[in-house]
Design an enzyme around this catalytic site. Sequence first.
Site, PDB file in Angstrom:
ATOM      1  N   GLY A  20       0.808  -1.206   0.000  1.00  0.00           N
ATOM      2  CA  GLY A  20       0.000   0.000   0.000  1.00  0.00           C
ATOM      3  C   GLY A  20       0.845   1.263   0.000  1.00  0.00           C
ATOM      4  O   GLY A  20       2.078   1.214   0.066  1.00  0.00           O
ATOM      5  N   ASP A  62      -2.843 -12.385   5.052  1.00  0.00           N
ATOM      6  CA  ASP A  62      -4.154 -11.823   5.368  1.00  0.00           C
ATOM      7  C   ASP A  62      -4.223 -11.667   6.881  1.00  0.00           C
ATOM      8  O   ASP A  62      -4.327 -12.648   7.612  1.00  0.00           O
ATOM      9  CB  ASP A  62      -5.259 -12.764   4.874  1.00  0.00           C
ATOM     10  CG  ASP A  62      -6.656 -12.257   5.201  1.00  0.00           C
ATOM     11  OD1 ASP A  62      -6.773 -11.149   5.773  1.00  0.00           O
ATOM     12  OD2 ASP A  62      -7.625 -12.976   4.904  1.00  0.00           O
ATOM     13  N   ALA A 122      -4.898  -1.789   6.130  1.00  0.00           N
ATOM     14  CA  ALA A 122      -6.104  -1.121   6.632  1.00  0.00           C
ATOM     15  C   ALA A 122      -7.155  -1.049   5.542  1.00  0.00           C
ATOM     16  O   ALA A 122      -6.843  -1.056   4.348  1.00  0.00           O
ATOM     17  CB  ALA A 122      -5.772   0.294   7.109  1.00  0.00           C
ATOM     18  N   THR A 131      -9.324   1.546   4.073  1.00  0.00           N
ATOM     19  CA  THR A 131      -9.245   3.013   4.132  1.00  0.00           C
ATOM     20  C   THR A 131     -10.309   3.739   3.313  1.00  0.00           C
ATOM     21  O   THR A 131     -10.282   4.972   3.235  1.00  0.00           O
ATOM     22  CB  THR A 131      -7.859   3.482   3.645  1.00  0.00           C
ATOM     23  OG1 THR A 131      -7.640   3.000   2.312  1.00  0.00           O
ATOM     24  CG2 THR A 131      -6.762   2.953   4.568  1.00  0.00           C
ATOM     25  N   THR A 187      -5.690   6.782  12.976  1.00  0.00           N
ATOM     26  CA  THR A 187      -6.190   7.931  12.223  1.00  0.00           C
ATOM     27  C   THR A 187      -6.771   9.044  13.089  1.00  0.00           C
ATOM     28  O   THR A 187      -7.233   8.806  14.212  1.00  0.00           O
ATOM     29  CB  THR A 187      -7.296   7.452  11.250  1.00  0.00           C
ATOM     30  OG1 THR A 187      -7.904   8.564  10.596  1.00  0.00           O
ATOM     31  CG2 THR A 187      -8.382   6.690  11.990  1.00  0.00           C
ATOM     32  N   TYR A 219     -15.778   4.160   9.348  1.00  0.00           N
ATOM     33  CA  TYR A 219     -14.328   3.969   9.268  1.00  0.00           C
ATOM     34  C   TYR A 219     -13.664   4.325  10.592  1.00  0.00           C
ATOM     35  O   TYR A 219     -12.870   3.552  11.142  1.00  0.00           O
ATOM     36  CB  TYR A 219     -13.756   4.830   8.138  1.00  0.00           C
ATOM     37  CG  TYR A 219     -12.257   4.978   8.170  1.00  0.00           C
ATOM     38  CD1 TYR A 219     -11.426   3.905   7.837  1.00  0.00           C
ATOM     39  CD2 TYR A 219     -11.669   6.184   8.529  1.00  0.00           C
ATOM     40  CE1 TYR A 219     -10.049   4.047   7.877  1.00  0.00           C
ATOM     41  CE2 TYR A 219     -10.297   6.335   8.560  1.00  0.00           C
ATOM     42  CZ  TYR A 219      -9.484   5.261   8.231  1.00  0.00           C
ATOM     43  OH  TYR A 219      -8.120   5.399   8.275  1.00  0.00           O
ATOM     44  N   TRP A 241      -4.741  12.672   6.805  1.00  0.00           N
ATOM     45  CA  TRP A 241      -4.746  13.186   5.434  1.00  0.00           C
ATOM     46  C   TRP A 241      -3.510  12.743   4.639  1.00  0.00           C
ATOM     47  O   TRP A 241      -2.777  13.558   4.088  1.00  0.00           O
ATOM     48  CB  TRP A 241      -4.833  14.712   5.450  1.00  0.00           C
ATOM     49  CG  TRP A 241      -6.106  15.289   5.987  1.00  0.00           C
ATOM     50  CD1 TRP A 241      -6.980  14.714   6.869  1.00  0.00           C
ATOM     51  CD2 TRP A 241      -6.655  16.591   5.702  1.00  0.00           C
ATOM     52  NE1 TRP A 241      -8.020  15.555   7.134  1.00  0.00           N
ATOM     53  CE2 TRP A 241      -7.857  16.723   6.437  1.00  0.00           C
ATOM     54  CE3 TRP A 241      -6.240  17.650   4.902  1.00  0.00           C
ATOM     55  CZ2 TRP A 241      -8.649  17.860   6.386  1.00  0.00           C
ATOM     56  CZ3 TRP A 241      -7.027  18.796   4.859  1.00  0.00           C
ATOM     57  CH2 TRP A 241      -8.224  18.899   5.582  1.00  0.00           C
TER      58      TRP A 241
END
Length: 285
Positions: A11, A36, A60, A62, A101, A125, A150
């Site tokens: 990612g 996984d 994650a 997202t 987050t 989320y 962000w």
Amino acid sequence: MNRVLITGANGMLGRAVTAVFSRHVDVVSLGRKELDICDEEEVRAVFEDEHPDVVINCAAYTDVDGAEKNFEEAYRVNALGPGNIARAAKLNNAKFVHISTDYVFDGSGSKPYREDCRRAPINAYGKTKAIGEEIIEEEGGEFLIVRTSWLFGPYGKNFVKTILGLSQRMKELRVVDDQRGSPTYTHHLADGIFRLCSCRANGIFHFSNTGHCTWFEFAEEIISLAGKNTKLIPVSTKEFPREAQRPSYSVLDTTKYQSTTGHRPPHWKDGLRDYLQLIKLGKEL
């Protein structure tokens, strides 16, 4: 810290973390096809095979809007998956580093959120990420939770790439101007995570690039630095409805990070310049 296992390694953040940590320590990077995190047996087997002393979870779910309709999947990846890693890490005496987050907060404040502020997510989320944090704490092993905000950078979808793409085919763009946060460059976050690990920091920390802006102001800087002529029109959140509600203010207080590491994160505009330079050189994927 000698051997580091990175999950979600393919990612946007996982690639940045792999790049930074590989300069200093032995790294095992596993993408979703290799591991996984929602499969507890797979997680245990990887620990037994690789024997990491630190594991960094960059995996994650997202898709903020998608989580509203796919809560169960988001819960599996953002809550149950980290729980699997936390148990395996504790069993193998490894440190667990988990990325969280700013969306664990409701955005009703007007001052940067500290690590001890109450979790109060307002979308699916954020709820799954908050539950993931709670599960990690309850497992009782050695852990480091790093909240950020962000994110943008190479190797994935992000706001910068979206604005640049839209500017190629549209003369005007409407951008939300009543949500405020701190854009954060993935490579700066990866460096911050490394500094925290090097300090053997434990508990919850906040890391974001310094400075803050609205999405509209972020877009203005993108358009300006990229030399585009696209006209930007500020709009309210109500004028730009989405599936998931967003916090109106989610700036993170990084004082604890700075006092622990002795390092002040770069400004978000510096991160943006670095990223745009990569794009200019044709290194964006």
